[in-house]
Design an enzyme around this catalytic site. Sequence first.
Site: not given
Length: 481
Positions: A14, A17-18, A82, A240-241, A264, A301, A411
């Site tokens: 969000a 990107g990579r 999502g 979905h990540d 995050t 979440n 991360g």
Amino acid sequence: MGDTIKLLAIDLGASSGRVMLGIYDGDRLQMEEIHRFDNTPVQINGHLYWDILRLFHEMKQGVQKAFRQHGELTSLSVDTWGVDYGFIDKKGMMLYSPHHYRDRRMEAHRLKLEALLSPAEQFRMTGNQPSMINTVYQLFSDLQDDDSLIETADTILMMPDLFHYLFSGIKAAESTIWSTSGLMDAVTGELSSEVFSRLGIPSRLFPHQVHAGTVIGSILPIIQEELSVGPMKVIAGASHDTASAVASIPYTRKDEAAFISCGTWSLVGMETPEPVISEKSYEYGFTNERCFGNSNRLLKNTTGLWILQELQRNWAKAGEQLSQSEMVELAKTINGAPAIIDPNDQLFSTPGEMVQRIKEYCERTGQQTPNAKAEIIRVILESLALSYCRTIDEMEEITGKTISIIHMVGGGIQNELLCQLTADATGREVIAGPVEASGIGNIIVQLAALGKLEASEGKEFVARSFTFKTYQPSLVKNSKK
């Protein structure tokens, strides 16, 4: 060892990107970051949109760089967050850029939707925890604001499906991303006819559904020509990540394991054979989403390193630059936090003066107010660990399973103090790794789709390819404050 193949994982978050290259030699996987780019939303006339054309341009630059640096590429797959989506018209073009999930248009229509389909019914039917950011709220609001969309729109595509369409020209609805929408039947895994009927949403807008790990097509010839690249397969992976991140976890004792995908924000959950739809899971705020292989992700979440990142920004504005590692070293200089906050409190949910908000929370709850930076950082890290512990204890209660091991990925695991505090707070062993979980899981699912790996082999393959660190809890488990 087999032939070496090269694949691209496009992992879009969000805020950035990579494009990641995965090199598979039949025995191990190597990962390399090829291209990184910002993902900054655009505000127009009071509404917030994703800059979809810029994002697609950046993805193409990553594909081109990878081809120039490494030669022939076998396939690519995109994973994203999502809930967000775009409309395609009858000519195959986007009607407009997709809205950002933080756009506020849903506020005007929430009560009308919930009169037609209550939050409790939404959870019972779809397994998703009701939220105004969910696709169902966004789509209902779009159709209320502009009923001509029913005629002008031909197809709705979730974000990764939209990028796969832009690359390949093929429309498909991948199941893990649609499982975040509030539109999918929790039991059947199909789009819910009951939800559509209640809310007046036409089902014809939705493309055929595919499972994670489906080869849907190839890069369009016009894109090959534009980028001077060869043909590549386009794969609907675990789009979905979080589904991609979970696909990378090399469980040692899966039946006793929870996961924390930490960045995050943190997603705390576990894999279950079926959705867990009960009054307790609804009350505790859990949601159910699909995994690669069609098992279920029961998760919540929760706040991750967001508050720490906000502190970093606040202090930088005041002229003191502190890196994440420097903040951790400061926290290590004291033995314990003088207070504990609830990191999921609404007080900490928006940008602002976090130091003042932390002090305000501590005063309100009758605790000692932290003053030194080391104390403030320690308060946050210990509070996050205790928040993880509460969520894991709740999962044990609603599933009846004993959780003895926690896999932390993403991360956030580079913060080793947080990993150790999580082990201490929960009294459970923590295995940290891999860091690049979403990108690695994305590649694993592509390899399975190409027949290079059995789905069941992915976890063992990750364990061979990457390093992990284990954290043992202290002898005495921290009390839950």
